[in-house]
Motif scaffolding. Structure first.
Motif, PDB file in Angstrom:
ATOM      1  N   ALA A  98       5.331  81.168  53.523  1.00  0.00           N
ATOM      2  CA  ALA A  98       5.238  82.001  54.728  1.00  0.00           C
ATOM      3  C   ALA A  98       3.998  81.652  55.547  1.00  0.00           C
ATOM      4  N   ALA A  99       2.888  81.345  54.852  1.00  0.00           N
ATOM      5  CA  ALA A  99       1.653  80.997  55.563  1.00  0.00           C
ATOM      6  C   ALA A  99       1.812  79.726  56.385  1.00  0.00           C
ATOM      7  N   VAL A 100       2.702  78.831  55.935  1.00  0.00           N
ATOM      8  CA  VAL A 100       2.939  77.576  56.655  1.00  0.00           C
ATOM      9  C   VAL A 100       4.005  77.762  57.731  1.00  0.00           C
ATOM     10  N   LEU A 101       5.092  78.468  57.395  1.00  0.00           N
ATOM     11  CA  LEU A 101       6.247  78.549  58.297  1.00  0.00           C
ATOM     12  C   LEU A 101       6.154  79.673  59.330  1.00  0.00           C
ATOM     13  N   ILE A 102       5.599  80.815  58.932  1.00  0.00           N
ATOM     14  CA  ILE A 102       5.529  81.957  59.862  1.00  0.00           C
ATOM     15  C   ILE A 102       4.118  82.578  59.854  1.00  0.00           C
ATOM     16  N   PRO A 103       3.088  81.784  60.133  1.00  0.00           N
ATOM     17  CA  PRO A 103       1.719  82.319  60.105  1.00  0.00           C
ATOM     18  C   PRO A 103       1.511  83.443  61.112  1.00  0.00           C
ATOM     19  N   PHE A 104       2.290  83.438  62.196  1.00  0.00           N
ATOM     20  CA  PHE A 104       2.157  84.457  63.238  1.00  0.00           C
ATOM     21  C   PHE A 104       2.620  85.829  62.760  1.00  0.00           C
ATOM     22  N   ILE A 105       3.314  85.864  61.620  1.00  0.00           N
ATOM     23  CA  ILE A 105       3.728  87.145  61.036  1.00  0.00           C
ATOM     24  C   ILE A 105       2.788  87.555  59.899  1.00  0.00           C
ATOM     25  N   VAL A 106       2.589  86.641  58.930  1.00  0.00           N
ATOM     26  CA  VAL A 106       1.869  87.044  57.718  1.00  0.00           C
ATOM     27  C   VAL A 106       0.358  87.108  57.897  1.00  0.00           C
ATOM     28  N   LEU A 107      -0.240  86.263  58.735  1.00  0.00           N
ATOM     29  CA  LEU A 107      -1.699  86.300  58.880  1.00  0.00           C
ATOM     30  C   LEU A 107      -2.172  87.620  59.497  1.00  0.00           C
ATOM     31  N   PRO A 108      -1.585  88.067  60.614  1.00  0.00           N
ATOM     32  CA  PRO A 108      -1.994  89.387  61.133  1.00  0.00           C
ATOM     33  C   PRO A 108      -1.692  90.510  60.138  1.00  0.00           C
ATOM     34  N   MET A 109      -0.567  90.406  59.413  1.00  0.00           N
ATOM     35  CA  MET A 109      -0.205  91.441  58.442  1.00  0.00           C
ATOM     36  C   MET A 109      -1.261  91.538  57.341  1.00  0.00           C
ATOM     37  N   TRP A 110      -1.663  90.375  56.801  1.00  0.00           N
ATOM     38  CA  TRP A 110      -2.692  90.369  55.765  1.00  0.00           C
ATOM     39  C   TRP A 110      -4.056  90.769  56.328  1.00  0.00           C
ATOM     40  N   GLY A 111      -4.310  90.354  57.552  1.00  0.00           N
ATOM     41  CA  GLY A 111      -5.602  90.670  58.166  1.00  0.00           C
ATOM     42  C   GLY A 111      -5.791  92.166  58.379  1.00  0.00           C
ATOM     43  N   ARG A 112      -4.718  92.885  58.629  1.00  0.00           N
ATOM     44  CA  ARG A 112      -4.796  94.325  58.893  1.00  0.00           C
ATOM     45  C   ARG A 112      -4.552  95.167  57.643  1.00  0.00           C
ATOM     46  N   ASP A 113      -4.150  94.520  56.542  1.00  0.00           N
ATOM     47  CA  ASP A 113      -3.881  95.244  55.293  1.00  0.00           C
ATOM     48  C   ASP A 113      -5.206  95.508  54.567  1.00  0.00           C
ATOM     49  N   PRO A 114      -5.615  96.776  54.394  1.00  0.00           N
ATOM     50  CA  PRO A 114      -6.896  97.073  53.731  1.00  0.00           C
ATOM     51  C   PRO A 114      -6.918  96.655  52.261  1.00  0.00           C
ATOM     52  N   ASN A 115      -5.759  96.438  51.659  1.00  0.00           N
ATOM     53  CA  ASN A 115      -5.704  96.023  50.258  1.00  0.00           C
ATOM     54  C   ASN A 115      -5.926  94.522  50.069  1.00  0.00           C
ATOM     55  N   VAL A 116      -5.855  93.769  51.172  1.00  0.00           N
ATOM     56  CA  VAL A 116      -6.092  92.320  51.101  1.00  0.00           C
ATOM     57  C   VAL A 116      -7.566  92.069  51.347  1.00  0.00           C
ATOM     58  N   LYS A 117      -8.247  91.540  50.321  1.00  0.00           N
ATOM     59  CA  LYS A 117      -9.693  91.321  50.416  1.00  0.00           C
ATOM     60  C   LYS A 117     -10.032  89.884  50.037  1.00  0.00           C
ATOM     61  N   TYR A 118     -11.151  89.399  50.554  1.00  0.00           N
ATOM     62  CA  TYR A 118     -11.652  88.072  50.182  1.00  0.00           C
ATOM     63  C   TYR A 118     -12.204  88.157  48.766  1.00  0.00           C
ATOM     64  N   LEU A 119     -11.667  87.335  47.851  1.00  0.00           N
ATOM     65  CA  LEU A 119     -12.020  87.420  46.437  1.00  0.00           C
ATOM     66  C   LEU A 119     -13.073  86.415  46.008  1.00  0.00           C
ATOM     67  N   GLY A 120     -13.358  85.419  46.858  1.00  0.00           N
ATOM     68  CA  GLY A 120     -14.356  84.414  46.513  1.00  0.00           C
ATOM     69  C   GLY A 120     -13.815  83.008  46.705  1.00  0.00           C
ATOM     70  N   GLN A 121     -14.606  82.024  46.308  1.00  0.00           N
ATOM     71  CA  GLN A 121     -14.255  80.616  46.509  1.00  0.00           C
ATOM     72  C   GLN A 121     -13.146  80.215  45.533  1.00  0.00           C
ATOM     73  N   SER A 122     -11.970  79.986  46.080  1.00  0.00           N
ATOM     74  CA  SER A 122     -10.766  79.813  45.257  1.00  0.00           C
ATOM     75  C   SER A 122     -10.742  78.519  44.463  1.00  0.00           C
ATOM     76  N   ASN A 123     -11.594  77.576  44.793  1.00  0.00           N
ATOM     77  CA  ASN A 123     -11.561  76.287  44.099  1.00  0.00           C
ATOM     78  C   ASN A 123     -12.627  76.177  43.010  1.00  0.00           C
ATOM     79  N   THR A 124     -13.201  77.287  42.592  1.00  0.00           N
ATOM     80  CA  THR A 124     -14.231  77.265  41.548  1.00  0.00           C
ATOM     81  C   THR A 124     -13.643  77.721  40.217  1.00  0.00           C
ATOM     82  N   GLU A 125     -14.264  77.256  39.128  1.00  0.00           N
ATOM     83  CA  GLU A 125     -13.832  77.663  37.793  1.00  0.00           C
ATOM     84  C   GLU A 125     -14.032  79.164  37.598  1.00  0.00           C
ATOM     85  N   GLU A 126     -15.103  79.682  38.158  1.00  0.00           N
ATOM     86  CA  GLU A 126     -15.389  81.110  38.045  1.00  0.00           C
ATOM     87  C   GLU A 126     -14.243  81.935  38.638  1.00  0.00           C
TER      88      GLU A 126
END
Length: 468
Positions: A86-114
């Motif tokens: 969805a992030a690739v095909l319909i970013p105009f739908i899911v990005l604003p949806m995730w951006g406005r969802d209070p339950n979606v939070k930045y969790l940290g650097q996704s490419n780290t072992e931690e």
């Protein structure tokens, strides 16, 4: 209309990205600045920031961007297959949806072992296979569409330069890869669905002609793969990039003056492309004993299979000397190809062995519109460059307005086969527009001889042979 829709959807997608950047502790405006945006993404996902330099390299930049982009959404916990798709095909739908969802939070650097230990995620076998198949399909489609494509010689129109059964690599990079006109298409199919038939593409989305920068321009005598221009017509009515692929030699480029006299090619007043590989047609008369078809096959001489006298052979100058030496051959006559050639009107009276002089149009040329020139340029103006042209009692009307001239919008080329008397080429269909050019033939990577036996089925001397 499509441009407006695309623009609106892009703005909405950027709005969603803006919101996600703010959730990650960055400034929203950083999400809309090219290159700087990817630099910030690299920091947020723990990828090397020097990857931004790779964004300047065509094709490579696609992989780098989506690599950073998908890592970025993973940093918000979006790691399931449908979320990535969805992030690739319909970013105009899911990005604003995730951006406005209070339950979606930045969790940290996704490419780290931690991060991986703190937020473990194990893909299912189905997901592993799906990811692998999708990546392979996308990668192969990008390589085939923008870098290099395999091509097989199906006919003898380029004999002896290229043989039936030669497998080539054709470079899209040399002249610059085209952006697909019809991006909605079944992977790996050209214009027809395998097995079931039918169209392998959709014209719901049509992208105007655009070519990315290349390393060179088409030079006179290059061997070029291009789309067959006549498939713009019924019954095919195919878009440019879905027309059949042809391979010929560009014996004349934009601005050149070409003509043929008694079968001899002349370009800009001097002899055109010549080679010991050029084949011509000859009529062969024997003493009545005829020619042995197996002897012709063994020597790989091309011939008309009707096998009625006079026999028609398509051979090189060296090969016809050999034929003349056969004891039962009494007479060899060069074939005079009087088939009607472009523009196929009686006033010109041109044929495959005698035509011209004719100037190959180039971008910016001004063509005078009159009864003499219209047979030459009508198709160029209407079919290839999308105008309407109408002859009325008081003159010529271009797009509804009376006009006596037209300015050419593209460069054009004159393509001919090296098998001069057995080739459907520009003498038949006329000019080839630049937007029909697919790429430059580089080398043969395999050559299969249908008349060979066992190991001789492969023409070993043609493997990795460059094309001249």
């Amino acid at each position: 209309m499509w441009y407006i829709i695309f623009g609106v959807l892009t703005i909405v997608a950027f709005y969603g990205l803006w919101l996600l950047f703010k959730k990650a502790g960055k400034q929203g405006w950083e999400a809309i600045v090219p290159l700087y945006r990817e630099y910030i993404m690299a920091q947020l996902v723990a990828r090397p920031t020097w990857w931004v330099i790779l964004l300047l390299i065509p094709i490579v930049n696609i992989f780098i961007f989506y690599g950073l982009y998908l890592d970025f959404i993973k940093a918000f916990g979006k790691r399931r297959f449908w979320e990535n798709a969805a992030a690739v095909l319909i970013p105009f739908i899911v990005l604003p949806m995730w951006g406005r969802d209070p339950n979606v939070k930045y969790l940290g650097q996704s490419n780290t072992e931690e991060f991986k230990k703190k937020y473990p995620y194990k893909k299912s076998v189905t997901r592993e296979w799906a990811d692998a198949i999708i990546f392979a399909t996308v990668a192969a489609s990008l390589i085939r569409g923008f870098l290099i494509e395999a091509y097989m010689i199906p006919t003898g129109s380029m004999e002896r330069s290229l043989l039936v059964g030669d497998f080539l690599f054709v470079s899209k990079l040399n002249y610059g890869p085209r952006v697909p006109n019809t991006p909605l298409a079944f992977p790996f199919a050209h214009h027809t669905m395998p097995i079931i038939g039918g169209k392998a593409y959709s014209e719901l989305v049509h992208v105007p002609y655009k070519r990315l920068p290349g390393f060179e321009v088409i030079e006179r005598n290059d061997v070029v793969v291009f789309n067959y221009p006549m498939e713009a017509d019924a019954p095919f009515n195919r878009p440019v990039d879905k027309r059949e692929n042809y391979i010929k030699r560009a014996v004349a480029v934009s601005g050149d003056v070409i003509e043929m006299k008694k079968g001899k090619l002349i370009v800009n007043g001097t002899p055109g492309f010549g080679s010991s590989d050029i084949q011509s047609a000859y009529l062969i008369y024997t003493d009545g004993t005829g020619l042995n078809p197996q002897r012709l096959i063994d020597k790989r001489y091309e011939f008309e299979h009707s096998m009625a006298e006079p026999y028609v052979l398509y051979v090189t100058d060296e090969e016809i000397k050999d034929v003349k030496s056969w004891t039962n051959v009494e007479q060899v006559i060069p074939f005079e190809n009087t088939a009607s050639s472009f523009p196929h009107v009686e006033d010109y009276g041109w044929n495959f062995h005698n035509f011209g002089p004719l100037t190959i149009p180039k971008k910016g040329d001004v063509i005078q519109l009159n009864t003499h020139t219209l047979p030459l340029y009508n198709r160029l103006i209407t079919v290839y460059e999308g105008n309407t042209l109408e002859q009325r009692a008081d003159g010529t009307y271009l797009n509804g307005t009376k006009a006596d001239s037209y300015t050419v919008q593209m460069d054009y080329y004159w393509m001919m086969g090296d098998n001069r008397d057995n080739s459907s080429d520009s003498r038949e269909f006329g000019f080839v527009p630049e937007d029909h050019v697919v790429g430059k033939a580089l080398f043969t990577w395999l050559s299969w001889d249908k008349d060979g036996t066992f190991l001789s089925k492969i023409r070993w001397n043609r493997i990795f042979r460059g094309i001249k």
